[in-house]
Design a protein around this motif. Structure first.
Motif, PDB file in Angstrom:
ATOM      1  N   TYR A   1     -39.015  44.397  35.064  1.00  0.00           N
ATOM      2  CA  TYR A   1     -38.090  43.449  34.410  1.00  0.00           C
ATOM      3  C   TYR A   1     -38.624  42.011  34.492  1.00  0.00           C
ATOM      4  O   TYR A   1     -38.601  41.259  33.516  1.00  0.00           O
ATOM      5  N   GLU A   2     -39.080  41.637  35.626  1.00  0.00           N
ATOM      6  CA  GLU A   2     -39.614  40.272  35.793  1.00  0.00           C
ATOM      7  C   GLU A   2     -40.845  40.044  34.914  1.00  0.00           C
ATOM      8  O   GLU A   2     -41.033  38.952  34.354  1.00  0.00           O
ATOM      9  N   GLN A   3     -41.686  41.092  34.758  1.00  0.00           N
ATOM     10  CA  GLN A   3     -42.860  40.967  33.893  1.00  0.00           C
ATOM     11  C   GLN A   3     -42.431  40.811  32.438  1.00  0.00           C
ATOM     12  O   GLN A   3     -42.998  39.991  31.696  1.00  0.00           O
ATOM     13  N   GLN A   4     -41.455  41.616  32.015  1.00  0.00           N
ATOM     14  CA  GLN A   4     -40.938  41.472  30.657  1.00  0.00           C
ATOM     15  C   GLN A   4     -40.327  40.081  30.438  1.00  0.00           C
ATOM     16  O   GLN A   4     -40.503  39.474  29.373  1.00  0.00           O
ATOM     17  N   GLU A   5     -39.629  39.654  31.448  1.00  0.00           N
ATOM     18  CA  GLU A   5     -39.051  38.304  31.332  1.00  0.00           C
ATOM     19  C   GLU A   5     -40.140  37.253  31.190  1.00  0.00           C
ATOM     20  O   GLU A   5     -40.041  36.326  30.371  1.00  0.00           O
ATOM     21  N   ARG A   6     -41.198  37.364  31.984  1.00  0.00           N
ATOM     22  CA  ARG A   6     -42.312  36.412  31.875  1.00  0.00           C
ATOM     23  C   ARG A   6     -42.975  36.492  30.518  1.00  0.00           C
ATOM     24  O   ARG A   6     -43.342  35.475  29.925  1.00  0.00           O
ATOM     25  N   ASN A   7     -43.147  37.770  30.017  1.00  0.00           N
ATOM     26  CA  ASN A   7     -43.763  37.930  28.691  1.00  0.00           C
ATOM     27  C   ASN A   7     -42.909  37.289  27.606  1.00  0.00           C
ATOM     28  O   ASN A   7     -43.422  36.617  26.706  1.00  0.00           O
ATOM     29  N   LEU A   8     -41.599  37.551  27.699  1.00  0.00           N
ATOM     30  CA  LEU A   8     -40.703  36.942  26.708  1.00  0.00           C
ATOM     31  C   LEU A   8     -40.730  35.417  26.807  1.00  0.00           C
ATOM     32  O   LEU A   8     -40.749  34.710  25.783  1.00  0.00           O
ATOM     33  N   LEU A   9     -40.747  34.937  28.018  1.00  0.00           N
ATOM     34  CA  LEU A   9     -40.804  33.481  28.188  1.00  0.00           C
ATOM     35  C   LEU A   9     -42.123  32.909  27.662  1.00  0.00           C
ATOM     36  O   LEU A   9     -42.147  31.837  27.037  1.00  0.00           O
ATOM     37  N   GLU A  10     -43.227  33.629  27.908  1.00  0.00           N
ATOM     38  CA  GLU A  10     -44.509  33.165  27.389  1.00  0.00           C
ATOM     39  C   GLU A  10     -44.543  33.206  25.870  1.00  0.00           C
ATOM     40  O   GLU A  10     -45.070  32.285  25.231  1.00  0.00           O
ATOM     41  N   ASP A  11     -43.977  34.314  25.286  1.00  0.00           N
ATOM     42  CA  ASP A  11     -43.918  34.385  23.818  1.00  0.00           C
ATOM     43  C   ASP A  11     -43.057  33.255  23.264  1.00  0.00           C
ATOM     44  O   ASP A  11     -43.422  32.602  22.269  1.00  0.00           O
ATOM     45  N   ALA A  12     -41.939  33.066  23.904  1.00  0.00           N
ATOM     46  CA  ALA A  12     -41.073  31.967  23.452  1.00  0.00           C
ATOM     47  C   ALA A  12     -41.774  30.616  23.612  1.00  0.00           C
ATOM     48  O   ALA A  12     -41.660  29.726  22.759  1.00  0.00           O
ATOM     49  N   LYS A  13     -42.508  30.520  24.708  1.00  0.00           N
ATOM     50  CA  LYS A  13     -43.227  29.262  24.929  1.00  0.00           C
ATOM     51  C   LYS A  13     -44.311  29.063  23.875  1.00  0.00           C
ATOM     52  O   LYS A  13     -44.486  27.955  23.354  1.00  0.00           O
ATOM     53  N   ARG A  14     -45.030  30.176  23.541  1.00  0.00           N
ATOM     54  CA  ARG A  14     -46.064  30.051  22.502  1.00  0.00           C
ATOM     55  C   ARG A  14     -45.448  29.711  21.152  1.00  0.00           C
ATOM     56  O   ARG A  14     -45.983  28.882  20.400  1.00  0.00           O
ATOM     57  N   LYS A  15     -44.321  30.386  20.847  1.00  0.00           N
ATOM     58  CA  LYS A  15     -43.651  30.076  19.580  1.00  0.00           C
ATOM     59  C   LYS A  15     -43.170  28.621  19.571  1.00  0.00           C
ATOM     60  O   LYS A  15     -43.288  27.927  18.556  1.00  0.00           O
ATOM     61  N   ALA A  16     -42.638  28.214  20.711  1.00  0.00           N
ATOM     62  CA  ALA A  16     -42.180  26.822  20.784  1.00  0.00           C
ATOM     63  C   ALA A  16     -43.355  25.854  20.628  1.00  0.00           C
ATOM     64  O   ALA A  16     -43.248  24.824  19.945  1.00  0.00           O
TER      65      ALA A  16
END
Length: 342
Positions: A159-174
């Motif tokens: 779960y924490e890895q998925q959260e980090r991935n989502l945060l990184e994707d969101a960060k890249r999109k941002a």
């Protein structure tokens, strides 16, 4: 308290003490009038930050947060003297676009989330009860591979890895959106600068055109003045020539023996006059023209006195009679003789 060491001494003395059956908790008071500022340009210093936010009230401290290498992180903290000024700064910056530099990116202001990073959470502050005893049944350990605890722990890790991935994707999109926005803003700024330069160029062209028109009108005015001056000089020259021609014609129309000014005779032509010949009629009025009847005009330049016969002088009553030309006549026979005594 007046000093920090006195506050620390009071905290150490009173913290976790029992008072009327209740445990006393003593902590350092947080600053209730502090705000956090985000999106700060790397060219903003502590002094500029304080000067900018002093618009909303008196400031106790303003600092730009930097990392361990001294590089600005883009955040800052401002502490006001009262909470009203802090809330006013938050509201004004939320409703409007407050800019600190020439780059048009507004800053973000929010109340500072207070955290106690000095004392932390000591053992004596833990709430006593069954839940605490249940959590403390086992000591700290690594879960055995393949055990139930290991499987639950791995699920949390996934779960924490998925959260980090989502945060990184969101960060890249941002970041992608931010890059696109910065490119668009740069394009708009260049277009705006081009418009300003074009307007300035048009304004200077208008000024240049006005200056050329004024210069053209000034040249035409000077040409007209020069033309008028030339015309006046030509007119004056023509008047002088006409006056000279008129005087020349008048001189040509006068009698041959007239050489002086008007009203005066020239020298008499003695060779053309005979003894006893009367004076030419044209000479008599010319002598009397300048004065009343019976009086001669005063002598002037070029004046020659007339013959004695033409002057109104009683020269015939003397002992020596004069003829018409001023010559002495025969003596009187009785002149010089002695009269006989009676």
């Amino acid at each position: 308290m007046d000093h920090r060491h006195n506050a620390e001494a009071a905290k150490a003395e009173l913290d976790a003490q029992m008072f009327r059956g209740r445990t006393i908790r003593v902590r350092f008071a947080t600053h209730g009038a502090a705000i956090r500022v985000k999106n700060i340009s790397p060219f903003v210093s502590n002094e500029l930050l304080e000067q900018s936010f002093s618009l909303f009230g008196r400031i106790e401290r303003a600092v730009v947060i930097v990392d361990d290498k001294g590089k600005p992180t883009g955040d800052g903290i401002i502490e006001y003297e009262n909470k009203k000024s802090a809330m006013q700064a938050v509201g004004k910056c939320k409703d409007g676009c407050f800019l600190l530099t020439s780059y048009p990116r507004p800053i973000t202001v929010e109340p500072l989330e207070q955290k106690d990073e000095d004392d932390g959470f000591p053992e004596k502050t833990l709430p006593r009860g069954p839940q605490l005893e249940k959590e403390r049944e086992q000591h700290p350990r690594f879960a055995q591979i393949g055990s139930f605890e290991y499987e639950i722990g791995m699920k949390w890790k996934e779960y924490e890895q998925q959260e980090r991935n989502l945060l990184e994707d969101a960060k890249r999109k941002a970041e992608s959106l931010r890059d696109g926005l910065e490119a668009e803003i740069e394009s708009l700024m260049l277009e705006h600068q081009t418009t300003l330069l074009r307007d300035e160029l048009n304004r200077r062209q208008e000024q240049l055109k006005e200056m050329e028109e004024r210069h053209y009108h000034e040249i035409n005015r000077r040409r007209e003045m020069e033309k008028m001056r030339i015309e006046e000089e030509r007119h004056d020259m023509m008047m002088m020539e006409n006056r000279r021609d008129h005087m020349k014609n008048q001189m040509q129309q006068r009698p041959p023996n007239f050489e002086g000014p008007q009203g005066f005779m020239g020298p008499p032509q003695m060779g053309n006059m005979r003894p006893g010949a009367p004076m030419h009629p044209s000479q008599v009025p010319s002598m009397m023209a300048a004065g009343p009847p019976g009086m001669m005009a005063p002598p002037g330049p070029g004046f020659y006195p007339p013959p004695m016969a033409n002057m109104n002088m009683n020269m015939n009553n003397g002992p020596h009679k004069m003829n018409n030309f001023g010559q002495r006549g025969p003596r009187n026979q009785n002149f010089g003789r002695k009269r006989p005594r009676v």
